[in-house]
Scaffold this motif. Structure first.
Motif, PDB file in Angstrom:
ATOM      1  N   GLU A 186       0.821  -1.205   0.000  1.00 24.60           N
ATOM      2  CA  GLU A 186       0.000   0.000   0.000  1.00 24.60           C
ATOM      3  C   GLU A 186       0.863   1.267   0.000  1.00 24.60           C
ATOM      4  O   GLU A 186       0.530   2.247  -0.663  1.00 24.60           O
ATOM      5  N   SER A 187       1.988   1.205   0.706  1.00 25.10           N
ATOM      6  CA  SER A 187       2.854   2.393   0.690  1.00 25.10           C
ATOM      7  C   SER A 187       3.469   2.582  -0.694  1.00 25.10           C
ATOM      8  O   SER A 187       3.661   3.706  -1.152  1.00 25.10           O
ATOM      9  N   ALA A 188       3.728   1.454  -1.379  1.00 27.99           N
ATOM     10  CA  ALA A 188       4.227   1.577  -2.749  1.00 27.99           C
ATOM     11  C   ALA A 188       3.184   2.240  -3.632  1.00 27.99           C
ATOM     12  O   ALA A 188       3.507   3.027  -4.522  1.00 27.99           O
ATOM     13  N   MET A 189       1.906   1.938  -3.364  1.00 27.18           N
ATOM     14  CA  MET A 189       0.850   2.532  -4.179  1.00 27.18           C
ATOM     15  C   MET A 189       0.661   4.019  -3.854  1.00 27.18           C
ATOM     16  O   MET A 189       0.322   4.804  -4.734  1.00 27.18           O
ATOM     17  N   VAL A 190       0.904   4.358  -2.586  1.00 24.53           N
ATOM     18  CA  VAL A 190       0.859   5.774  -2.225  1.00 24.53           C
ATOM     19  C   VAL A 190       1.932   6.539  -3.000  1.00 24.53           C
ATOM     20  O   VAL A 190       1.728   7.652  -3.461  1.00 24.53           O
ATOM     21  N   ASP A 191       3.082   5.858  -3.178  1.00 21.40           N
ATOM     22  CA  ASP A 191       4.168   6.486  -3.915  1.00 21.40           C
ATOM     23  C   ASP A 191       3.910   6.520  -5.419  1.00 21.40           C
ATOM     24  O   ASP A 191       4.785   6.926  -6.186  1.00 21.40           O
ATOM     25  N   GLY A 192       2.771   6.050  -5.853  1.00 19.85           N
ATOM     26  CA  GLY A 192       2.419   6.193  -7.257  1.00 19.85           C
ATOM     27  C   GLY A 192       2.483   4.934  -8.093  1.00 19.85           C
ATOM     28  O   GLY A 192       2.318   4.987  -9.302  1.00 19.85           O
ATOM     29  N   CYS A 193       2.722   3.782  -7.484  1.00 20.15           N
ATOM     30  CA  CYS A 193       2.700   2.544  -8.253  1.00 20.15           C
ATOM     31  C   CYS A 193       1.256   2.152  -8.531  1.00 20.15           C
ATOM     32  O   CYS A 193       0.362   2.445  -7.733  1.00 20.15           O
ATOM     33  N   ARG A 195      -1.415  -1.131  -8.880  1.00 18.28           N
ATOM     34  CA  ARG A 195      -1.488  -2.357  -8.097  1.00 18.28           C
ATOM     35  C   ARG A 195      -0.509  -3.405  -8.638  1.00 18.28           C
ATOM     36  O   ARG A 195       0.208  -4.046  -7.890  1.00 18.28           O
ATOM     37  N   PHE A 196      -0.460  -3.487  -9.959  1.00 20.93           N
ATOM     38  CA  PHE A 196       0.416  -4.510 -10.537  1.00 20.93           C
ATOM     39  C   PHE A 196       1.890  -4.184 -10.307  1.00 20.93           C
ATOM     40  O   PHE A 196       2.691  -5.060 -10.012  1.00 20.93           O
ATOM     41  N   GLN A 197       2.216  -2.879 -10.424  1.00 17.67           N
ATOM     42  CA  GLN A 197       3.616  -2.512 -10.171  1.00 17.67           C
ATOM     43  C   GLN A 197       3.997  -2.793  -8.722  1.00 17.67           C
ATOM     44  O   GLN A 197       5.106  -3.244  -8.442  1.00 17.67           O
ATOM     45  N   ALA A 198       3.051  -2.510  -7.797  1.00 15.45           N
ATOM     46  CA  ALA A 198       3.326  -2.799  -6.390  1.00 15.45           C
ATOM     47  C   ALA A 198       3.578  -4.290  -6.204  1.00 15.45           C
ATOM     48  O   ALA A 198       4.500  -4.698  -5.492  1.00 15.45           O
ATOM     49  N   PHE A 199       2.766  -5.089  -6.873  1.00 18.20           N
ATOM     50  CA  PHE A 199       2.933  -6.543  -6.797  1.00 18.20           C
ATOM     51  C   PHE A 199       4.287  -6.955  -7.367  1.00 18.20           C
ATOM     52  O   PHE A 199       5.044  -7.699  -6.753  1.00 18.20           O
TER      53      PHE A 199
ATOM     54  N   MET B   1      -9.015  -3.408  -2.492  1.00 17.22           N
ATOM     55  CA  MET B   1      -8.632  -3.592  -3.899  1.00 17.22           C
ATOM     56  C   MET B   1      -9.813  -3.315  -4.816  1.00 17.22           C
ATOM     57  O   MET B   1     -10.930  -3.742  -4.537  1.00 17.22           O
ATOM     58  N   LYS B   2      -9.566  -2.605  -5.894  1.00 17.58           N
ATOM     59  CA  LYS B   2     -10.663  -2.243  -6.797  1.00 17.58           C
ATOM     60  C   LYS B   2     -11.216  -3.477  -7.507  1.00 17.58           C
ATOM     61  O   LYS B   2     -10.499  -4.436  -7.749  1.00 17.58           O
ATOM     62  N   HIS B   3     -12.510  -3.426  -7.866  1.00 16.40           N
ATOM     63  CA  HIS B   3     -13.137  -4.585  -8.501  1.00 16.40           C
ATOM     64  C   HIS B   3     -12.411  -4.985  -9.770  1.00 16.40           C
ATOM     65  O   HIS B   3     -12.163  -6.154 -10.015  1.00 16.40           O
ATOM     66  N   GLY B   4     -12.071  -3.976 -10.595  1.00 18.16           N
ATOM     67  CA  GLY B   4     -11.449  -4.252 -11.884  1.00 18.16           C
ATOM     68  C   GLY B   4     -10.112  -4.957 -11.721  1.00 18.16           C
ATOM     69  O   GLY B   4      -9.849  -5.975 -12.358  1.00 18.16           O
ATOM     70  N   THR B   5      -9.270  -4.431 -10.844  1.00 14.99           N
ATOM     71  CA  THR B   5      -7.957  -5.039 -10.620  1.00 14.99           C
ATOM     72  C   THR B   5      -8.115  -6.464 -10.097  1.00 14.99           C
ATOM     73  O   THR B   5      -7.432  -7.379 -10.549  1.00 14.99           O
ATOM     74  N   PHE B   6      -9.023  -6.630  -9.132  1.00 10.49           N
ATOM     75  CA  PHE B   6      -9.264  -7.953  -8.563  1.00 10.49           C
ATOM     76  C   PHE B   6      -9.628  -8.933  -9.660  1.00 10.49           C
ATOM     77  O   PHE B   6      -9.079 -10.022  -9.741  1.00 10.49           O
ATOM     78  N   PHE B   7     -10.521  -8.482 -10.551  1.00  8.17           N
ATOM     79  CA  PHE B   7     -10.964  -9.355 -11.633  1.00  8.17           C
ATOM     80  C   PHE B   7      -9.797  -9.830 -12.474  1.00  8.17           C
ATOM     81  O   PHE B   7      -9.659 -11.021 -12.743  1.00  8.17           O
ATOM     82  N   TRP B   8      -8.916  -8.885 -12.870  1.00  8.14           N
ATOM     83  CA  TRP B   8      -7.816  -9.309 -13.745  1.00  8.14           C
ATOM     84  C   TRP B   8      -6.810 -10.181 -13.022  1.00  8.14           C
ATOM     85  O   TRP B   8      -6.208 -11.073 -13.623  1.00  8.14           O
ATOM     86  N   PHE B   9      -6.630  -9.943 -11.733  1.00 14.60           N
ATOM     87  CA  PHE B   9      -5.694 -10.789 -10.988  1.00 14.60           C
ATOM     88  C   PHE B   9      -6.197 -12.227 -10.849  1.00 14.60           C
ATOM     89  O   PHE B   9      -5.420 -13.172 -10.985  1.00 14.60           O
ATOM     90  N   VAL B  10      -7.492 -12.400 -10.557  1.00 17.65           N
ATOM     91  CA  VAL B  10      -7.980 -13.777 -10.358  1.00 17.65           C
ATOM     92  C   VAL B  10      -8.438 -14.419 -11.665  1.00 17.65           C
ATOM     93  O   VAL B  10      -8.760 -15.596 -11.683  1.00 17.65           O
ATOM     94  N   PHE B  11      -8.440 -13.628 -12.771  1.00 21.55           N
ATOM     95  CA  PHE B  11      -8.998 -14.143 -14.009  1.00 21.55           C
ATOM     96  C   PHE B  11      -8.423 -15.497 -14.454  1.00 21.55           C
ATOM     97  O   PHE B  11      -9.186 -16.417 -14.732  1.00 21.55           O
ATOM     98  N   PRO B  12      -7.064 -15.655 -14.507  1.00 21.69           N
ATOM     99  CA  PRO B  12      -6.550 -16.947 -14.986  1.00 21.69           C
ATOM    100  C   PRO B  12      -7.020 -18.119 -14.134  1.00 21.69           C
ATOM    101  O   PRO B  12      -7.490 -19.132 -14.664  1.00 21.69           O
ATOM    102  N   SER B  13      -6.939 -17.983 -12.816  1.00 23.05           N
ATOM    103  CA  SER B  13      -7.375 -19.067 -11.933  1.00 23.05           C
ATOM    104  C   SER B  13      -8.851 -19.344 -12.111  1.00 23.05           C
ATOM    105  O   SER B  13      -9.275 -20.499 -12.218  1.00 23.05           O
TER     106      SER B  13
END
Lengths: 293, 340
Positions: A186-193, A195-199, B1-13
């Protein structure tokens, strides 16, 4: 460091240690026995006259001249082409583990971070799917797979095993990701990442212990599977476990059950090494689900 | 977590599980309601000097064409479920009406393939599960009370029966139990009967299968309980001792309650896994003495003529069985999770 509560009187100590030794013999002896016996001839491994022949190999000496023989291994690996099955198993396991983990980490991460109700329902359905015996699913696959010419190929089986594996993988990775503090990404996302970049940049570098443990169990599932691989693979694509089963059907009549014994030892050896190297991870994996409930 | 992001993350599974777990269940239900088309018969009239006679024969080509055009077969409704190989309603009704005693009725049931498989599956599940938990608990307590240095190797050897491929593990045991193997010979010596053979006796075969089951899954229970024992509160244990609790009472009132949630977890996993008992019966070549629901499906699928709709019906019945078996646990999980 033992506290007073853990100290035990002598009789109880003897009892527990005696029991432990009994269990260890129970757990390990069958493997040692089969390993030893796999270097003998059939007349010794299944001795009508005296079971002790399997230890000293009287007939092995008579028939081959030495007290150990590799005939079983030669017969299984070269003559019956067990190497082909071993190669198929390797490819299958590698693909299943890689794909399972890729899908599983993404899904497990999302499930551990979502606070909505549907994440719970997702896991709940995964648990129900985990309870399905794989063979019931196999009877659902056969007809469509015949119709669409998917039957018999290695890659079909890979996808099927990945899917059957998903519920378990998701549960396990979900509980591992729950242990990684939310603040981190979450702190990475605060810094502008995003969700995927944070992951990608924050979670991936710290997730490996959990992923390795889950990977071990995915590997075990793919390596140990019989129900799916026996029904969905054509003869030339067979993996090791159905191959062993087919040895029992064909070679027992030829009097060459020793091929199967040698193959069994060959299948066990990698698992043996795996437990030796990854004991800690396997134990932590078995308990991960339990601790989380 | 936003609905859209959640959807794409779990989509393959989600896609994988939908296509290869949810769809096959639909496919199984559908298949169980259809049966394969019967062979197309044609009547041919052969005339000879002594008059004409009609013979019926199978029209191979038409049969194949029909089966290829409609691979699912023809609609049969619940017929497959009710026939002799599955629920056998008419046979059961007859056995009930002609029964002389309750035992007589049950032995009548046992002659029907589905009930035979169900009987073994349930017996196996409900005997192996508790025994696994008990044995696992004792091993955990024993390992926990030995010196630290031997714990590592002990855990290593204990894990082997669990990690090993079920088909392979049961084969190893089966070879030893063979009349010419070490355990088989030992049994003959113990019973003082040189003709004793596990392969030939139904009760012995059942016992052997269950012993395999416990041997295979006890390590799992052991590891879970052992991890639980590490977190038992030592202060509580010691204060119980100061209050005068003896060894047994300490286990009964401090350790058991602490491990109880783990017992439900192990029981859940074990019920799921034991209900699908399959590989040991294949390795023990025990089909003549014991069949399980999984074995029934496997034999239907594996034969020369694949009995798809019969296998599908058994599969549906098995899934219903799993659902009934696990419903209490599922409801509990639902409630526990519903809280947060």
């Amino acid at each position: 460091m033992s506290t007073a509560a853990q100290r035990s009187p002598l009789p109880i100590k003897l009892l527990t240690n005696g029991f432990l030794i009994f269990w260890l013999i129970l757990a390990a002896f069958p493997f040692l026995w089969t390993l030893w016996g796999s270097f003998k001839v059939e007349g010794d491994f299944f001795s009508k006259a005296n079971w002790a022949n399997a230890i000293f190999g009287r007939l092995t000496v008579e028939e081959t001249g030495g007290s150990f023989t590799g005939d079983g291994y030669y017969g299984a690996w070269i003559q019956e082409e067990f190497w082909r099955a071993a190669m198929n198993s390797t490819i299958l396991c590698f693909c299943v583990v890689t794909i399972s983990l890729t899908c599983g980490t993404l899904g497990g991460y999302a499930l551990s971070r979502s606070t909505y109700r549907y994440a719970f329902w997702f896991l709940f359905f995964a648990l129900i799917f985990r309870a399905m015996p794989p063979i019931t699913l196999v009877s659902g696959y056969l007809l469509p797979f015949y119709e669409w010419n998917l039957w018999g190929h290695l890659y079909t089986t890979v996808i099927v095993l990945v899917a059957i594996n998903q519920p378990f993988t998701l549960w396990m990775l979900h509980s591992f990701f729950k242990n990684i503090p939310k603040d981190l990404d979450e702190s990475a996302m605060v810094d502008g990442c995003t969700r995927f970049q944070a992951f990608r940049h924050v979670i991936i570098p710290v997730m490996w212990p959990g992923v390795i443990t889950t990977g071990l169990f995915s590997f075990l599932l793919a390596y140990n599977d019989f129900a799916v691989t026996a029904m969905l693979l054509s003869e030339e694509n067979q993996t090791m476990i159905p191959k062993i089963n087919s040895f029992l059907g064909t070679t027992q009549t030829k009097g060459n059950v020793m091929f199967a014994v040698a193959a069994v030892v060959s299948v066990t050896a990698p698992l043996f090494v795996m437990v030796m190297v990854f004991q800690r991870q396997i134990v932590s994996g078995l308990t991960a689900g339990a601790v989380k409930g | 977590m936003k609905h859209g992001t959640f959807f794409w993350f779990v989509f393959p599974s989600a896609l994988l599980m939908l296509l290869f777990i949810a769809m096959p269940i639909v496919s199984v239900v559908l298949q169980s309601l259809y049966v394969q088309h019967e062979q197309v018969l044609i009547e041919v009239e052969n005339c000879s000097l002594f008059g004409c006679e009609t013979t019926t024969s199978v029209d191979q080509e038409a049969t194949r064409a029909l089966r290829e055009a409609e691979p699912l077969g023809r609609w049969a409704g619940l017929d497959v479920y009710l026939n002799r190989a599955h629920l056998a309603t008419s046979e059961v009704a007859e056995a009930w009406s002609t029964r002389e005693s309750l035992g007589d009725f049950f032995s009548g049931l046992y002659n029907l393939p589905f009930y035979r498989a169900l009987a073994f599956t349930l017996t196996y599940t409900f005997i192996v599960t508790p025994l696994t938990i008990i044995l696992g608990f004792f091993i955990a307590v024993a390992v926990n009370s030995t010196i630290k240095a031997v714990r590592g190797p002990t855990i290593f050897f204990s894990l082997l029966p669990f990690v090993i491929t079920p088909l392979v593990g049961s084969l190893v045991l089966f070879w030893m139990l063979d009349a010419r193997g070490i355990l088989g010979a030992g049994l003959q010596w113990l019973a003082d009967n040189p003709d004793l053979s596990v392969k030939a006796s139904t009760p012995l075969m059942w016992i052997a299968l269950m012993i395999y089951g416990v041997w295979h899954s006890a390590p799992f229970a052991f590891v879970v309980f052992y991890a639980g024992l590490q977190t038992v509160n030592q202060d509580t244990l010691e204060s119980a001792m100061i209050d005068g609790a003896n060894r047994w009472e300490r286990i009964r009132y401090v350790v058991f309650p602490h491990l109880l949630p783990l017992v439900t977890f192990v029981a859940l996993i074990q019920l799921m896994d034991n209900f699908r008992v399959f590989e040991p019966i294949v390795s023990f070549a025990a089909q003549a003495h014991a069949t399980s629901l999984s074995i029934a499906i496997f034999t239907d699928l594996g034969g020369e003529t694949r009995l798809l709709s019969s296998a599908a019906a058994t599969s549906v019945l098995t899934i219903i069985g799993v659902a009934i078996l696990l419903s209490p646990v599922m409801v509990r999980t639902y409630r526990d999770f519903g809280k947060d």
